[in-house]
Enzyme design. Structure first.
Site, PDB file in Angstrom:
ATOM      1  N   ASN A 246       0.825  -1.206   0.000  1.00 27.99           N
ATOM      2  CA  ASN A 246       0.000   0.000   0.000  1.00 27.99           C
ATOM      3  C   ASN A 246       0.857   1.253   0.000  1.00 27.99           C
ATOM      4  OD1 ASN A 246      -2.137  -1.633  -0.024  1.00 27.99           O
ATOM      5  ND2 ASN A 246      -2.800  -1.275   2.083  1.00 27.99           N
TER       6      ASN A 246
ATOM      7  N   HIS B 226       6.105  -0.615  -2.307  1.00 25.08           N
ATOM      8  CA  HIS B 226       5.880   0.258  -3.455  1.00 25.08           C
ATOM      9  C   HIS B 226       5.954   1.731  -3.060  1.00 25.08           C
ATOM     10  CE1 HIS B 226       3.474  -3.315  -5.327  1.00 25.08           C
ATOM     11  NE2 HIS B 226       4.770  -3.517  -5.314  1.00 25.08           N
TER      12      HIS B 226
ATOM     13  N   CYS C 194      15.378  17.909  -9.801  1.00 30.28           N
ATOM     14  CA  CYS C 194      16.452  18.219  -8.842  1.00 30.28           C
ATOM     15  C   CYS C 194      16.426  17.294  -7.632  1.00 30.28           C
ATOM     16  CB  CYS C 194      16.379  19.680  -8.402  1.00 30.28           C
ATOM     17  SG  CYS C 194      15.052  20.001  -7.218  1.00 30.28           S
TER      18      CYS C 194
ATOM     19  N   CYS D 213       7.992  21.752  -8.813  1.00 27.07           N
ATOM     20  CA  CYS D 213       8.974  21.851  -7.722  1.00 27.07           C
ATOM     21  C   CYS D 213       9.240  23.320  -7.355  1.00 27.07           C
ATOM     22  CB  CYS D 213      10.268  21.173  -8.157  1.00 27.07           C
ATOM     23  SG  CYS D 213      11.593  21.382  -6.974  1.00 27.07           S
TER      24      CYS D 213
ATOM     25  N   SER E 267      -8.820 -12.649   2.408  1.00 22.07           N
ATOM     26  CA  SER E 267      -9.264 -11.707   1.388  1.00 22.07           C
ATOM     27  C   SER E 267     -10.721 -11.975   1.035  1.00 22.07           C
ATOM     28  CB  SER E 267      -8.383 -11.845   0.146  1.00 22.07           C
ATOM     29  OG  SER E 267      -8.490 -10.696  -0.658  1.00 22.07           O
TER      30      SER E 267
ATOM     31  N   CYS F 256     -11.722  -8.346   5.500  1.00 25.90           N
ATOM     32  CA  CYS F 256     -10.559  -8.661   6.343  1.00 25.90           C
ATOM     33  C   CYS F 256     -10.726  -8.107   7.768  1.00 25.90           C
ATOM     34  CB  CYS F 256      -9.264  -8.210   5.710  1.00 25.90           C
ATOM     35  SG  CYS F 256      -9.228  -6.490   5.224  1.00 25.90           S
TER      36      CYS F 256
HETATM   37  P1  CNA Z   1      -5.625  -5.395  -5.813  1.00 27.53           P
HETATM   38  O1  CNA Z   1      -5.021  -6.134  -6.933  1.00 27.53           O
HETATM   39  O2  CNA Z   1      -6.637  -4.360  -6.123  1.00 27.53           O
HETATM   40  O3  CNA Z   1      -6.248  -6.502  -4.834  1.00 27.53           O
HETATM   41  C1  CNA Z   1      -6.970  -6.179  -3.698  1.00 27.53           C
HETATM   42  C2  CNA Z   1      -7.450  -7.458  -3.070  1.00 27.53           C
HETATM   43  O4  CNA Z   1      -8.041  -7.166  -1.819  1.00 27.53           O
HETATM   44  C3  CNA Z   1      -8.486  -8.210  -3.907  1.00 27.53           C
HETATM   45  O5  CNA Z   1      -8.179  -9.570  -3.871  1.00 27.53           O
HETATM   46  C4  CNA Z   1      -9.811  -7.922  -3.176  1.00 27.53           C
HETATM   47  O6  CNA Z   1     -10.724  -9.000  -3.281  1.00 27.53           O
HETATM   48  C5  CNA Z   1      -9.333  -7.766  -1.767  1.00 27.53           C
HETATM   49  N1  CNA Z   1     -10.174  -6.890  -0.947  1.00 27.53           N
HETATM   50  C6  CNA Z   1     -10.678  -5.678  -1.232  1.00 27.53           C
HETATM   51  N2  CNA Z   1     -11.330  -5.165  -0.176  1.00 27.53           N
HETATM   52  C7  CNA Z   1     -11.261  -6.096   0.805  1.00 27.53           C
HETATM   53  C8  CNA Z   1     -11.750  -6.177   2.121  1.00 27.53           C
HETATM   54  N3  CNA Z   1     -12.450  -5.185   2.674  1.00 27.53           N
HETATM   55  N4  CNA Z   1     -11.479  -7.288   2.834  1.00 27.53           N
HETATM   56  C9  CNA Z   1     -10.782  -8.311   2.302  1.00 27.53           C
HETATM   57  N5  CNA Z   1     -10.299  -8.299   1.062  1.00 27.53           N
HETATM   58  C10 CNA Z   1     -10.521  -7.194   0.329  1.00 27.53           C
HETATM   59  O7  CNA Z   1      -4.534  -4.680  -4.898  1.00 27.53           O
HETATM   60  P2  CNA Z   1      -3.121  -5.231  -4.437  1.00 27.53           P
HETATM   61  O8  CNA Z   1      -2.813  -4.555  -3.185  1.00 27.53           O
HETATM   62  O9  CNA Z   1      -3.064  -6.692  -4.504  1.00 27.53           O
HETATM   63  O10 CNA Z   1      -2.175  -4.698  -5.605  1.00 27.53           O
HETATM   64  C11 CNA Z   1      -1.016  -4.034  -5.337  1.00 27.53           C
HETATM   65  C12 CNA Z   1      -1.067  -2.579  -5.796  1.00 27.53           C
HETATM   66  C13 CNA Z   1      -2.323  -1.881  -5.339  1.00 27.53           C
HETATM   67  C14 CNA Z   1       0.032  -1.809  -5.144  1.00 27.53           C
HETATM   68  O11 CNA Z   1       0.917  -1.398  -6.103  1.00 27.53           O
HETATM   69  C15 CNA Z   1      -0.616  -0.636  -4.411  1.00 27.53           C
HETATM   70  O12 CNA Z   1       0.170   0.486  -4.472  1.00 27.53           O
HETATM   71  C16 CNA Z   1      -1.901  -0.456  -5.094  1.00 27.53           C
HETATM   72  N6  CNA Z   1      -2.961   0.256  -4.357  1.00 27.53           N
HETATM   73  C17 CNA Z   1      -2.803   0.690  -3.074  1.00 27.53           C
HETATM   74  C18 CNA Z   1      -3.821   1.368  -2.416  1.00 27.53           C
HETATM   75  C19 CNA Z   1      -3.601   1.851  -1.006  1.00 27.53           C
HETATM   76  O13 CNA Z   1      -2.488   2.180  -0.648  1.00 27.53           O
HETATM   77  N7  CNA Z   1      -4.646   1.882  -0.175  1.00 27.53           N
HETATM   78  C20 CNA Z   1      -5.038   1.588  -3.073  1.00 27.53           C
HETATM   79  C21 CNA Z   1      -5.184   1.130  -4.384  1.00 27.53           C
HETATM   80  C22 CNA Z   1      -4.139   0.466  -5.018  1.00 27.53           C
END
Ligand code: CNA
Length: 437
Positions: free
Chosen positions: A181, A200, A211, A232, A334, A351
């Site tokens: 995240n 990430h 810069c 910047c 998940s 979750c």
């Molecule tokens: P993704 O590929 O969107 O997967 C998210 C997963 O979480 C899926 O399998 C969903 O079914 C599951 N999910 C969603 N909501 C819930 C919940 N409430 N309870 C349980 N499961 C849930 O995202 P990933 O994180 O796998 O992919 C990585 C990317 C997403 C990274 O590069 C991040 O930077 C990027 N990202 C981050 C954010 C953040 O920081 N909040 C938001 C959006 C994307």
């Protein structure tokens, strides 16, 4: 040409016994390579298509891949097994993704209908990854700045799942939280930076593409919210100090080429750099701390892996389960089940609810303002597939069930108290040293 399941199991067990280096020559001296291939999912028709030499190459790489792919451990199958693992483990690795922040209103990427990628598709952007592509950003940062407000965090809150990770830390069990995240809410939840790898990067800071001047991420939040490219301030000040104001023939337009100081063909006016949040875009390297900590510390010492709220589709994080020692139990939490990685137990649901239920079963108290009083969930077996993982659906909040459970616990506590009183009063035979038998 077919092997029965028992023969396949024997062949695979032999691979794990002696390793691929010995296994390959041993098997090939005993058995037809086409038959061996079927034990590792290789279609025998590939030989006719690519020749026997190439088929052998395919076979060796399929064997090596299979050897390194994590296999399910048979002894962990239920939600109670997971609760017990939580109690017993000392060095827990938590791998998190966007799903742990969706309850705060920050969309994930890939959830159907609600994910950020669906929103982009609806807005006519058919290659959503391009919004986070570094080359695309350098060419035209306005694409990112127009859309990024959709995933900007409210840094004042964190979810019950963040609180759960904090609880693991407070209990001295958190080895490392590898978060994909970028919302930096782990900081808000009080996760020790020494135990946190932001794979990430994050919105916490932002840097100039030209810069490298770094500022707090919040400084560019107003620009992201206003959907305007942040320029910047250091570059701007330096440019202003270096050159007397020039008489412009026409209105200076920002040129987004970040590599050159003087690149406008039209007016030759040097431009300031563009600010980019320090999140890792596609095409950028992950921080070294990721690889260093994984190889040097965690691979040697973790005793439980919890993967929460991620589709586990982005490498290299997606490869962690295959990289860690195979005897370490792996649990997946998940909304959707996962097929491409073998977990021991999959707990499917929101979750925040799953971790709450795990804590309850482990005898821990997970407190968070978003968990209502008397909260409870129903746990049902989803599917039992031999050798592929046990899945449980955690959901359907049932307040009544929870209240009843709480009453039961209270009754039990009262009974224990009564028993304890009897012991103090000397009413129980063995309290006086007498044998019960
Ligand atoms: P993704 O590929 O969107 O997967 C998210 C997963 O979480 C899926 O399998 C969903 O079914 C599951 N999910 C969603 N909501 C819930 C919940 N409430 N309870 C349980 N499961 C849930 O995202 P990933 O994180 O796998 O992919 C990585 C990317 C997403 C990274 O590069 C991040 O930077 C990027 N990202 C981050 C954010 C953040 O920081 N909040 C938001 C959006 C994307």
């Amino acid at each position: 040409m077919e092997l029965d399941p028992e023969e396949i199991s024997k062949i695979r067990a032999r691979l794990f016994e002696i390793g691929p280096d010995q296994f390959v020559p041993e098997m090939l001296s005993e058995m037809n390579p086409l038959l061996v291939g079927t034990a590792f999912g290789l279609n025998p028709q590939l030989e006719a298509r690519f020749g026997s030499r190439m088929f052998l190459d395919f076979l060796v790489s399929a064997i090596v891949r299979f050897y390194h792919k994590r296999q399910k451990l048979p002894q962990y199958n239920t939600i109670d097994d997971v609760a017990q693992l939580l109690q017993q483990s000392k060095n827990v690795m938590v791998i998190t993704g966007a799903g742990i922040s969706t309850s705060l209103g920050i969309p994930d990427f890939r959830s159907k209908n609600t994910g950020f990628y669906t929103k982009l598709l609806n807005a006519g952007i058919y290659e959503p990854e391009e919004v986070f592509d570094i080359e695309q950003f350098d060419e035209d940062p306005s694409v990112f700045y127009k859309l990024a407000h959709g995933i900007l965090p409210d840094e004042t809150r964190y979810s019950p799942t963040h609180a759960f990770i904090r609880l693991l830390q407070d209990k001295g069990k958190l080895q490392t939280n590898y978060t994909q995240n970028i919302d930096n809410l782990e900081e808000r939840a009080g996760i020790d930076p020494a135990r946190l790898i932001q794979c990430h990067g994050s919105f916490a800071t932002a840097s100039c593409r030209k810069c490298k001047h770094q500022v707090k991420g919040t400084e560019i939040f107003p620009y992201i919210r206003a959907q305007q490219v942040a320029i910047c301030k250091q570059c701007t000040a330096a440019l202003a100090a270096a050159a007397p104001p020039q008489k412009k023939k026409k209105k200076a337009k920002h040129n987004f080429d970040t590599d050159s100081d003087d690149n406008s063909e039209d007016d030759n006016i040097p431009t300031a750099g563009v600010m980019k949040p320090d999140i890792t875009f596609f095409g950028e390297q992950l921080p070294n701390t990721f690889f260093d900590r994984l190889a040097e510390t965690d691979a040697k010492s973790v005793d439980l892996v919890l993967v929460i709220g991620t589709s586990l589709k982005v490498a290299p994080v997606s490869e962690i389960p295959n990289y860690l020692p195979h005897h370490v139990p792996h649990v997946y939490i998940s909304r959707e089940p996962i097929e491409h990685v073998n977990f021991d137990v999959q707990l499917l649901g929101q979750c925040d609810e799953v971790v709450w239920e795990l804590c309850r079963r482990a005898g821990w108290d997970l407190k968070h303002e978003m968990i209502p009083e008397g909260f409870g969930v129903v746990v049902e077996e989803a599917e039992m597939e031999k050798g592929r993982g046990c899945r449980w659906v955690v959901g359907g909040t049932k307040r009544e069930t929870a209240v009843k459970e709480a009453e039961k616990v209270e009754e039990k506590a009262e009974k224990i108290e009564e028993e304890a009183e009897k012991i103090v009063m000397g009413e129980v035979p063995w309290a006086n040293g007498d044998s019960v038998a």
